[in-house]
Design a protein around this motif. Sequence first.
Motif, PDB file in Angstrom:
ATOM      1  N   ARG A 317       6.915  -6.483  10.599  1.00  0.00           N
ATOM      2  CA  ARG A 317       5.649  -6.800  11.251  1.00  0.00           C
ATOM      3  C   ARG A 317       5.832  -6.926  12.753  1.00  0.00           C
ATOM      4  N   TRP A 339       0.576  -5.152  13.321  1.00  0.00           N
ATOM      5  CA  TRP A 339       0.920  -4.127  12.332  1.00  0.00           C
ATOM      6  C   TRP A 339       1.901  -4.749  11.350  1.00  0.00           C
ATOM      7  N   GLN A 340       1.685  -4.507  10.068  1.00  0.00           N
ATOM      8  CA  GLN A 340       2.583  -5.031   9.039  1.00  0.00           C
ATOM      9  C   GLN A 340       2.793  -3.978   7.963  1.00  0.00           C
ATOM     10  N   SER A 341       4.052  -3.855   7.516  1.00  0.00           N
ATOM     11  CA  SER A 341       4.410  -2.890   6.484  1.00  0.00           C
ATOM     12  C   SER A 341       5.239  -3.600   5.425  1.00  0.00           C
ATOM     13  N   ASP A 352       0.641  -0.503   4.376  1.00  0.00           N
ATOM     14  CA  ASP A 352       0.653  -0.710   5.825  1.00  0.00           C
ATOM     15  C   ASP A 352      -0.711  -1.245   6.232  1.00  0.00           C
ATOM     16  N   ARG A 379      -6.177  -0.951   6.146  1.00  0.00           N
ATOM     17  CA  ARG A 379      -5.072  -1.109   5.200  1.00  0.00           C
ATOM     18  C   ARG A 379      -4.919   0.168   4.380  1.00  0.00           C
TER      19      ARG A 379
END
Length: 440
Positions: A317, A339-341, A352, A379
Amino acid sequence: MTAIIGFHIKRLASKWPAPVLLVLAPVLLPEVALAEGDWRASVGLHTEHTDNANKSEDNPLSERQDEVELNLGGNYANRWVSFEAGYEASERRFNEGSQENRSLLRGDSELTLGQPTDPVDLVVTHSRRTVLNAPDDVDLLRNNDERTILSALPSARWQPTGADLLMARGQFSDVDYRFRPERNSERQGASLIWQRDVSEVDSLTLTGQETEVSFDAAPQADYEYRAASLSYRVNLRRLQYRVQVGYNKSRPAVGEGLSSPSYLVDVNLGDAASRWGFSASQFITDNSSGSGNQGDLGDFSPGDSSSGELDQLERTRAELRWMNQTLCARCNLTLTTYWQSDDYRLEAQDQDELGFRLSGRYAVSQQSSLDLSWQRRDRQFEAGAERSDFVQNRLRARYEYHFVQDMTVSLFLARNERQSDDNRREYAENTGGLGLSYKF
């Protein structure tokens, strides 16, 4: 009005579980526990009207929704004990029965016995947050669970030199879900820490950690977690940053685990009038604990969900924040983007998420203010996931007027839109309402 608020507060008190009341006791009894500290409390009543209570394209329903809210917080410190807490208790009712009436409790508290200079100390933390039942669910109250994390962190330290500190720290944590107890977990572990002060403004820290994670309802999902890291911290007047690099891995009871480099970057630049913040991290966790209820209430950040089989995942993230109060004498502006994966070990839940939020406040007068905000969440899920990609936009305006006797009246309007691969989860909604709150 007073009778209505009092009735709801009594109902909330009767529904809180005993452990939560124990955690809240120093706040609920400020004359005893916080006599030498600071405490705050407020109560509010809000009512709003929505033209699409079910957040559905096919079945719009006009409804009035009412909420009573009680906020409690405080802090206290002496030579032996320090305590800080902030909680928000609420109960929501739905005039047309679109959802079941429900009470909520969210917030954090931390109790510390001892001081950082003592040979031993104990830190007890409690946090409670709402989490979506599934990552692509529409954000209705009925689609949210509540997660509580209670942790005890005992520490022992030894300072062989004026610049060196050696520490051993234990960790005992319980993760509990209100409606899905099969996702509950326990964590027991320990860390060894060496800290070296390089100068008055910077330091180095070397950490080794091992934790056992267990699930009562699913022993096959148990795993061991190990990590080692080296971090460098700098604290200047206008610049503070921390850079940490390391390696972490999981060893599950069944199957192969995860292993990868880990890192953490945290930078803050500026002053109270204009400030930048940036953070980035990569670490291994599981979908019971997630990010561990981090962040303040109301933060614009990606959340966790309580769907799927219990599994480990690698989370990456990044977040950028900007706050400015110099554009005009009466206004301030805030920008947040993240941003987060998530990359799961076994589950087909890889995803993501990208978010953006812009908000501003303008002081109309000494007693009144106008807030405007726009936010967007995007998302995306992997091709094999049985989930629906979506984009959600929200525009909100809020006007507040503060009376001299700590009474506040607010008016608000909002527009919510969601586009999704699943037509059943697309909608447009307009809401508006008013609120009345009193700060003690």
